[in-house]
Design a protein around this motif. Structure first.
Motif, PDB file in Angstrom:
ATOM      1  N   LEU A 334      18.271 -23.030 -29.155  1.00  0.00           N
ATOM      2  CA  LEU A 334      17.010 -23.452 -29.513  1.00  0.00           C
ATOM      3  C   LEU A 334      16.612 -24.855 -28.905  1.00  0.00           C
ATOM      4  N   GLY A 335      17.487 -25.601 -28.442  1.00  0.00           N
ATOM      5  CA  GLY A 335      17.385 -26.740 -27.549  1.00  0.00           C
ATOM      6  C   GLY A 335      17.675 -27.883 -28.558  1.00  0.00           C
ATOM      7  N   ASP A 336      18.401 -27.754 -29.557  1.00  0.00           N
ATOM      8  CA  ASP A 336      18.611 -28.905 -30.576  1.00  0.00           C
ATOM      9  C   ASP A 336      20.268 -29.346 -30.253  1.00  0.00           C
ATOM     10  N   ARG A 337      20.387 -29.808 -28.975  1.00  0.00           N
ATOM     11  CA  ARG A 337      21.702 -30.241 -28.659  1.00  0.00           C
ATOM     12  C   ARG A 337      22.349 -31.174 -29.540  1.00  0.00           C
ATOM     13  N   ASP A 338      21.593 -32.111 -29.976  1.00  0.00           N
ATOM     14  CA  ASP A 338      22.351 -33.242 -30.773  1.00  0.00           C
ATOM     15  C   ASP A 338      22.824 -32.584 -32.009  1.00  0.00           C
ATOM     16  N   LEU A 339      22.239 -31.472 -32.843  1.00  0.00           N
ATOM     17  CA  LEU A 339      23.113 -31.203 -34.091  1.00  0.00           C
ATOM     18  C   LEU A 339      24.150 -30.152 -33.671  1.00  0.00           C
ATOM     19  N   ALA A 340      23.925 -29.389 -32.267  1.00  0.00           N
ATOM     20  CA  ALA A 340      24.706 -28.482 -31.849  1.00  0.00           C
ATOM     21  C   ALA A 340      26.184 -29.164 -31.461  1.00  0.00           C
ATOM     22  N   VAL A 341      26.149 -30.232 -31.143  1.00  0.00           N
ATOM     23  CA  VAL A 341      27.272 -31.008 -30.546  1.00  0.00           C
ATOM     24  C   VAL A 341      27.902 -31.393 -31.859  1.00  0.00           C
ATOM     25  N   PRO A 349      38.394 -29.721 -31.918  1.00  0.00           N
ATOM     26  CA  PRO A 349      39.800 -30.214 -31.874  1.00  0.00           C
ATOM     27  C   PRO A 349      40.801 -29.129 -32.227  1.00  0.00           C
ATOM     28  N   ARG A 350      40.515 -28.288 -33.279  1.00  0.00           N
ATOM     29  CA  ARG A 350      41.384 -27.428 -33.689  1.00  0.00           C
ATOM     30  C   ARG A 350      41.476 -26.145 -32.523  1.00  0.00           C
ATOM     31  N   MET A 351      40.147 -25.896 -31.703  1.00  0.00           N
ATOM     32  CA  MET A 351      40.263 -24.745 -30.860  1.00  0.00           C
ATOM     33  C   MET A 351      41.212 -25.435 -29.724  1.00  0.00           C
ATOM     34  N   VAL A 352      40.955 -26.705 -29.321  1.00  0.00           N
ATOM     35  CA  VAL A 352      41.989 -27.231 -28.042  1.00  0.00           C
ATOM     36  C   VAL A 352      43.368 -26.968 -28.635  1.00  0.00           C
ATOM     37  N   ALA A 353      43.735 -27.227 -29.861  1.00  0.00           N
ATOM     38  CA  ALA A 353      45.000 -27.417 -30.409  1.00  0.00           C
ATOM     39  C   ALA A 353      45.674 -26.195 -30.101  1.00  0.00           C
ATOM     40  N   VAL A 354      45.035 -25.173 -30.228  1.00  0.00           N
ATOM     41  CA  VAL A 354      45.507 -23.828 -30.391  1.00  0.00           C
ATOM     42  C   VAL A 354      45.316 -23.120 -28.875  1.00  0.00           C
ATOM     43  N   GLY A 355      44.820 -23.850 -27.991  1.00  0.00           N
ATOM     44  CA  GLY A 355      44.617 -23.184 -26.773  1.00  0.00           C
ATOM     45  C   GLY A 355      43.605 -22.225 -26.535  1.00  0.00           C
ATOM     46  N   SER A 356      42.511 -22.453 -27.296  1.00  0.00           N
ATOM     47  CA  SER A 356      41.646 -21.157 -27.323  1.00  0.00           C
ATOM     48  C   SER A 356      40.938 -21.058 -25.827  1.00  0.00           C
ATOM     49  N   SER A 357      40.957 -19.761 -25.288  1.00  0.00           N
ATOM     50  CA  SER A 357      40.262 -19.774 -24.137  1.00  0.00           C
ATOM     51  C   SER A 357      38.621 -19.866 -24.144  1.00  0.00           C
ATOM     52  N   LEU A 358      37.992 -20.152 -25.341  1.00  0.00           N
ATOM     53  CA  LEU A 358      36.599 -20.092 -25.559  1.00  0.00           C
ATOM     54  C   LEU A 358      36.212 -21.644 -25.340  1.00  0.00           C
ATOM     55  N   VAL A 359      37.174 -22.384 -25.274  1.00  0.00           N
ATOM     56  CA  VAL A 359      36.587 -23.940 -25.356  1.00  0.00           C
ATOM     57  C   VAL A 359      35.718 -24.250 -24.154  1.00  0.00           C
ATOM     58  N   ALA A 360      36.301 -23.738 -23.018  1.00  0.00           N
ATOM     59  CA  ALA A 360      35.315 -24.122 -21.700  1.00  0.00           C
ATOM     60  C   ALA A 360      34.333 -23.598 -21.742  1.00  0.00           C
ATOM     61  N   ARG A 361      34.157 -22.430 -22.017  1.00  0.00           N
ATOM     62  CA  ARG A 361      32.681 -21.595 -22.231  1.00  0.00           C
ATOM     63  C   ARG A 361      31.898 -22.380 -23.143  1.00  0.00           C
ATOM     64  N   TYR A 362      32.291 -22.638 -24.403  1.00  0.00           N
ATOM     65  CA  TYR A 362      31.671 -23.345 -25.410  1.00  0.00           C
ATOM     66  C   TYR A 362      30.946 -24.637 -24.820  1.00  0.00           C
ATOM     67  N   ASP A 363      31.948 -25.395 -24.427  1.00  0.00           N
ATOM     68  CA  ASP A 363      31.489 -26.745 -23.732  1.00  0.00           C
ATOM     69  C   ASP A 363      30.354 -26.663 -23.047  1.00  0.00           C
ATOM     70  N   ARG A 364      30.333 -25.688 -22.156  1.00  0.00           N
ATOM     71  CA  ARG A 364      29.272 -25.450 -20.985  1.00  0.00           C
ATOM     72  C   ARG A 364      28.086 -25.050 -21.813  1.00  0.00           C
ATOM     73  N   GLU A 365      28.260 -24.191 -22.823  1.00  0.00           N
ATOM     74  CA  GLU A 365      27.120 -23.770 -23.348  1.00  0.00           C
ATOM     75  C   GLU A 365      26.267 -24.649 -24.319  1.00  0.00           C
ATOM     76  N   ILE A 366      27.125 -25.623 -25.054  1.00  0.00           N
ATOM     77  CA  ILE A 366      26.599 -26.252 -25.899  1.00  0.00           C
ATOM     78  C   ILE A 366      26.320 -27.586 -25.191  1.00  0.00           C
ATOM     79  N   GLY A 367      26.735 -27.994 -23.858  1.00  0.00           N
ATOM     80  CA  GLY A 367      26.243 -28.992 -23.129  1.00  0.00           C
ATOM     81  C   GLY A 367      26.979 -30.311 -23.091  1.00  0.00           C
ATOM     82  N   LEU A 368      28.607 -30.008 -23.594  1.00  0.00           N
ATOM     83  CA  LEU A 368      29.498 -31.056 -23.103  1.00  0.00           C
ATOM     84  C   LEU A 368      29.983 -31.370 -21.917  1.00  0.00           C
ATOM     85  N   LEU A 369      29.668 -30.276 -20.875  1.00  0.00           N
ATOM     86  CA  LEU A 369      30.152 -30.601 -19.491  1.00  0.00           C
ATOM     87  C   LEU A 369      28.749 -30.789 -18.796  1.00  0.00           C
TER      88      LEU A 369
END
Length: 369
Positions: A334-341, A349-369
């Motif tokens: 919906l374009g509200d990046r600040d709230l999304a982030v 952090p928990r997703m990274v800790a367990v090695g989730s394969s979804l992290v990279a996709r969500y990083d792109r989708e939410i705009g961390l990359l």
């Protein structure tokens, strides 16, 4: 036979919480309605009903107590209910002892040895309840689950080994197996749980659905989905399996069409108040995948609020994590990046800790990359 807990209301509007033995959630609800109850709110699903064991402690914990335990932080809830039940059973003597101490206080003189003895007896149920809360089997189990959900695999294995017989062997076995699989020891993990592939221990559909978790933890999601498909073939009316499969399909294959069919079918069956929010969350994710984030927002927000209230329960924070990520994705769309982030940062952090394969996709989708 599984025990189902439900809160029911009769034709006169009287509400009570009951325990009913049935083979499935659908049958439990049908039986209660045949008894004349007009409203039935189920509290246990086809999985949890096998492990609630309320009937074994019925003398100390009523069905209502059992349900109330879920609405309070684990240690606090157990302490309050054990203390309340103890004082209730000893009400006459507690009142008598309180009157003895009260008379001494009213006189204004110093307390004597009898008064202090009475105070000690009055305090004993609370001390006893505190001991039960501190040393219940739930304490080490929560420590094990916390280690699992933060990727501390060796610690989780040590905690599982230390549990002994406090928790059903299959429950500990599958959690330990997840940690072994995450450490690259999948064959060892599968050998560990193989003895539980026995109808005398658990139905095969439940075994397969638990086995899928071993593949989820190492990001072999297609294998996990295949196991859920097999489980659904064995239990075609099981709403828990439908929702578990829909969840994996929408997250890892983005298959909103099949997921929608599964959720719709699950809703034709009895859903507990534990599984219904997952159905709501999946509805929101399906709308998001269909390109309707504005429609998805109130649905996902409602599920998120439910999980926020339940964050102290076993695995509650895991469901809250998925709800938070889902809400972040909706706000990002919906374009509200600040709230999304902000929402995503709490879970990443928990997703990274367990090695989730979804992290990279969500990083792109939410705009961390």
């Amino acid at each position: 036979m599984p025990d189902y807990l439900a809160t029911v209301r009769d034709a006169d509007g009287r509400e009570t919480t009951v325990n009913v033995e049935a083979d499935t959630a659908d049958e439990a609800v049908r039986m209660l309605r045949e008894q004349g109850f007009e409203e039935v709110v189920l509290h246990t699903d086809d999985v949890m009903s096998r492990y609630s064991n309320q009937r074994k402690v019925a003398a100390d914990f009523s069905p209502r107590d059992w349900v109330q335990l879920r609405s309070l932080p684990p240690g606090l809830g157990l302490f309050l209910i054990v203390a309340a039940n103890s004082y209730r059973k000893l009400a006459f003597w507690m009142i008598l002892l309180a009157l003895v101490v009260g008379f001494s206080v009213f006189r204004g003189g110093p307390l004597n040895w009898l008064d202090w003895s009475c105070l000690g007896v009055l305090a004993f149920p609370a001390v006893f309840a505190l001991g039960i809360a501190l040393f219940s089997r739930g304490v080490p189990y929560r420590a094990m689950m916390d280690a699992l959900h933060w990727g501390r695999w060796e610690e989780a294995i040590s905690q599982a080994d230390a549990m002994g017989s406090k928790v059903p062997a299959e429950t500990i076995g599958f959690e330990k197996a997840r940690a072994l699989a995450a450490l690259g020891r999948l064959d060892e993990a599968r050998d560990l749980v193989k003895p539980f592939d026995d109808e005398r221990v658990m139905p095969r559909w439940l075994y397969l659905s638990r086995l899928a978790n071993l593949f989820d933890i190492i990001n072999r999601h297609d294998d996990a989905i295949a196991l859920f498909e097999q489980a659904l073939e064995l239990a075609p009316d099981n709403a828990v399996i439908m929702l578990g499969l829909a969840n994996r399909l929408i997250l890892h294959r983005r298959d909103h069409r099949r997921a929608r069919q599964l959720v719709a079918e699950a809703r034709t069956h009895a859903l507990s108040d534990e599984t219904a929010p997952m159905a709501d969350l999946l509805d929101g994710l399906i709308l998001l995948e269909e390109g309707a984030p504005r429609d998805a927002l109130p649905v996902v927000e409602a599920a998120y609020r439910v999980y926020r209230r339940r964050r102290h329960r076993f695995l509650g924070y895991v469901s809250l994590g998925q709800a938070a990520v889902s809400l972040a994705r909706v706000h990002s769309a919906l374009g509200d990046r600040d709230l999304a982030v902000k929402l995503y940062a709490k879970v990443r952090p928990r997703m990274v800790a367990v090695g989730s394969s979804l992290v990279a996709r969500y990083d792109r989708e939410i705009g961390l990359l």
